[in-house]
Design an enzyme around this catalytic site. Sequence first.
Site, short mmCIF file in Angstrom:
data_model
loop_
_atom_site.label_atom_id
_atom_site.label_comp_id
_atom_site.label_asym_id
_atom_site.label_seq_id
_atom_site.Cartn_x
_atom_site.Cartn_y
_atom_site.Cartn_z
NE ARG A 38 -20.44 -3.43 6.42
CZ ARG A 38 -19.98 -4.03 5.32
NH1 ARG A 38 -20.38 -3.65 4.13
NH2 ARG A 38 -19.11 -5.01 5.41
CD GLU B 59 -19.11 -3.32 9.35
OE1 GLU B 59 -18.36 -2.49 8.78
OE2 GLU B 59 -19.31 -4.47 8.89
CE LYS C 214 -4.14 1.88 2.22
NZ LYS C 214 -5.16 1.70 3.26
#
Length: 590
Positions: A364, A336, A248
């Site tokens: 969610r 979640e 990244k």
Amino acid sequence: MASKILKNIQSPEDLRMLKPEELNLLAAELRKYIIDIVATKEGHLGASLGVVELTIALHYIFHTPEDLLVWDVGHQAYGHKILTGRRDVFETNRQLNGISGFPKREESEYDTFGVGHSSTSISAALGMAIASKLKGEKNKQHIAVIGDASIASGMAFEGLNHAGVTNANLLVILNDNAIGIDPSVGALKEYLTKARVGYKPARDNIIEALNFKYFGPVDGHDLKGLLKVLDEMKAIEGPKFLHVITKKGKGLKKAEEDQVKYHAPGKFEPDTGELLKYDTEGLPVKYQDVFGLTLVELAEKNEKIIGITPAMPTGSSLKYMMQAFPDRAFDVGIAEQHAVTLSAGMATQGFTVYCAIYSTFLQRAYDQLIHDVALQNLPVIFCLDRAGLVGEDGATHHGVFDIAYSRGIPNLIIAAPRNESELRNLLYTVQLELEHPIIIRYPRGRGVQKEWKLPFEKVEIGKGECLKEGSEIAVLSIGNMAANVSEAIEKNQSPEKIAHYDMKFVKPLDYQLLDVIFSRFSKILTVEDGVQAGGFGSAVLEYAASKNYKGKIEILGVPDSFIEQGTVDQLQEISGFNVQGIGQKLDAML
């Protein structure tokens, strides 16, 4: 700004005309183009830099848009957008009336599925693959690109589990960089780490156990190797899985060194990556920091306090408690549903659980909120960060639905403090005595008080407050909208005619205060940073109807449409509850 090769790429058709040996030069140009634009316009940086070679290879080998490519979340899709006809408008990324920061079906035929939340790519691509089979499209390819943080989510495994018992032509590409927004966590992360360093136990490949043909890990920055393996995999039928190792922030030293900060770094010097300095001296702190720092302060005196977040320790500022009390603060990853039910489980054992979660992400875990928490009346404290319009991330991330989707749940308290000290006092109060679950919603960004760390005061649950008396109109605000309302009243030509009430709680409403308001005023205006349909104003209307109130009630809030990207000020203006919009409404009512 585009140069040499990139300036001639209008679509993947142009890309596929290049010689393989030209692709590394294109990768360098594409990486620089992303850096130069994001440095001045802001946005998500590190994820897109990490998949430049993979993006080029995918569009080179596969015949997009006929072959269907789905990006998970979409943080990493900037290169994809630039190569698919949006290079010259990329500088409008995430701006009002510009292109979206995420793949969006209405924007381009190359954006096969709208995304913004994680872990949807495998299910979506599998759906496309099964549909292609039903239509008799034998040679169409279906590719899902998903990160190592997103693949640990339950929904991703649901997709893998189903795909493994189909013969769908599905390719799942795992973009493994060991980080989402914050570093990846959990047992799956440890498993993937072993794979990265070449550890391949003979009978322990979780992907092959799910009936996928597994390939990898391969170097995600080796274009020649990527082209070869993707070309080979095109010819393989059925579900297959490619494990790609990337870095990244690749290509910008600062972004490689600090991958958390450079996920979305704000403005920076494109050549060095050095962040531009902003003078924050004297500015109010961010609401998330008020939460995080106050929680540490409370946890120092209350050993029963627990902090939980689904993959947002930095964004929610739970990081402060994780540093101070690592045994009592948990990042559970992009999960979640698990975060909410884990909180419920701990609450059954007498712990005081603060579950820090963005408003848009609590969506969610709606079933868990109802079934596992509210139905059992467990006193979990949901700290909803990023409530209301959040700005440039747009429709997928606005936290405007939480009041409406939670208001009908029995046992659930809904609170919205108007400033930092009110948030601090509410966080203090709920750990003293709480008989029901509660949602505490607060906005993204900085607050309105320079001095917020005041001695704790206990808050009376369900009680509003008169901030200003008036003679003709009562304005009822909830949460941070109090500031806009106060300013609008101050600017009005007849401020003495306008009363202002901070209701503080959506549920329970302060019915005693509303009775007084109904008896004194024939005109009422409600203001909320959430959807009008089913929101705070609707709750006031319902109670007014039950009391046979004959006056006029008007509602300001987010209209019945998805609000796209722009600055918060721009989006509040569009929705009609910026200072000027409230002022115009008051003038009309007067």
